[in-house]
Design a protein around this motif. Structure first.
Motif, mmCIF file in Angstrom:
data_model
loop_
_atom_site.group_PDB
_atom_site.id
_atom_site.type_symbol
_atom_site.label_atom_id
_atom_site.label_comp_id
_atom_site.label_asym_id
_atom_site.label_seq_id
_atom_site.Cartn_x
_atom_site.Cartn_y
_atom_site.Cartn_z
ATOM 1 N N TYR A 6 0.746 -1.158 -0.054
ATOM 2 C CA TYR A 6 0.301 0.020 0.070
ATOM 3 C C TYR A 6 0.829 1.552 -0.302
ATOM 4 N N TRP A 7 0.401 2.776 -0.970
ATOM 5 C CA TRP A 7 0.669 3.394 -0.403
ATOM 6 C C TRP A 7 -0.424 4.466 -0.187
ATOM 7 N N THR A 8 0.238 5.514 -0.499
ATOM 8 C CA THR A 8 -1.092 6.643 0.497
ATOM 9 C C THR A 8 -1.678 7.681 -0.997
ATOM 10 N N GLY A 12 -4.257 2.541 -3.856
ATOM 11 C CA GLY A 12 -3.771 2.591 -2.557
ATOM 12 C C GLY A 12 -5.658 2.537 -1.067
ATOM 13 N N HIS A 13 -6.248 3.838 -1.401
ATOM 14 C CA HIS A 13 -6.990 3.912 -0.219
ATOM 15 C C HIS A 13 -8.393 2.860 -0.842
ATOM 16 N N LEU A 205 -4.840 5.503 7.869
ATOM 17 C CA LEU A 205 -3.626 5.527 7.509
ATOM 18 C C LEU A 205 -2.674 6.068 7.364
ATOM 19 N N VAL A 206 -2.998 7.069 6.938
ATOM 20 C CA VAL A 206 -1.960 8.519 5.785
ATOM 21 C C VAL A 206 -1.065 8.541 7.599
ATOM 22 N N ARG A 208 0.076 7.767 9.805
ATOM 23 C CA ARG A 208 0.891 6.773 9.999
ATOM 24 C C ARG A 208 2.141 5.972 9.058
ATOM 25 N N VAL A 209 1.298 5.850 7.860
ATOM 26 C CA VAL A 209 2.315 5.254 6.669
ATOM 27 C C VAL A 209 3.130 6.514 6.445
ATOM 28 N N ASN A 210 2.049 7.611 5.604
ATOM 29 C CA ASN A 210 2.878 8.664 4.976
ATOM 30 C C ASN A 210 2.586 10.175 5.590
ATOM 31 N N PRO A 211 3.047 10.187 6.906
ATOM 32 C CA PRO A 211 2.251 12.004 7.186
ATOM 33 C C PRO A 211 3.199 12.366 6.873
#
Length: 229
Positions: A6-8, A12-13, A205-206, A208-211
């Motif tokens: 996944y990426w933001t 991905g969403h 998740l954004v 957490r994963v890609n602030p």
């Protein structure tokens, strides 16, 4: 257990929304596309098109070896069939949902993505390209608005994978050069979906994963996303 690569991004969403809505156990495997991680050998084994999202289902329905899948539409259809949720199992209702899922995959996503690219990331402004993709995206928003005039959701009365696929793209309407007020049914539908707790958890998740999501793209990211490979 499902591994979610996944990426933001809107694509991905889509899958994180489904996993949250269905309450499936999953582990996020971040693939930082701005740092070229989509080109790693490990990821290419699962997603030969080097695009997120992808999944590995470690408990597939057939009881066999773990199943890897890429392409967000195929993943959504697979997960819907696995869980028996958000996609009718048979009959015309199933195909109504699938036609709108494929409409997003083949139409709204690519056109909105090009609109976004030429408005914000092209190295020089190309007026023809900007106008072409903004207008085509507006046409597709009009298709969506007309559909929603007589239906609560894309598939009809019930929320489905077609809505999960479409919402993340419409959520970025401003970046695509659209006036959401011109599409009142789309706005009503979008607000109903963004109020869903599972959707809110998926977007959490954004952080957490890609602030740094939304920060201006650096040159390394441009190379990986727009041409180095």
């Amino acid at each position: 257990m499902i591994d979610l690569y996944y990426w933001t991004t809107p694509n991905g969403h889509k899958v994180s929304i489904f996993l949250e809505e269905a309450g499936l156990e999953y582990v996020v495997k971040p693939v930082n596309i701005g740092r070229g991680e989509q080109f790693s050998e490990e990821f290419l084994e699962i997603a030969p098109n080097n695009r997120i999202p992808a999944i590995v289902d470690r408990a597939p329905v057939d009881g066999g070896q773990p199943l890897g899948l890429f392409e967000s539409g195929a993943i959504l259809e697979y997960l819907a069939d696995k869980t028996g949720r958000f996609l009718p199992g048979a009959g015309r209702e199933r195909y109504v949902v699938l036609q709108w899922l494929y409409w997003q995959m083949g139409g709204l996503g690519p056109m909105a993505g090009q609109s976004h690219h030429f408005r914000h990331y092209a190295p020089q402004t190309i007026d023809y390209a900007v106008q072409r993709y903004v207008r085509e995206t507006a046409r597709l928003y009009g298709v969506l608005d007309r559909r929603l005039q007589d239906h609560d959701y894309l598939g009809g009365d019930a929320y489905s994978i077609a809505d999960m696929a479409t919402y993340p793209w419409v959520r970025s309407w401003e970046r695509q050069g659209q006036d959401i007020e011109a599409f009142p049914e789309v706005l009503r539908w979008m607000q109903a979906i963004e109020a869903r707790p599972a959707v809110q958890r998926a977007y959490a998740l954004v952080e957490r994963v890609n602030p740094s999501n939304g920060v201006e793209m650096d040159e390394e990211a441009r190379r990986h996303l727009f041409g180095e490979h």
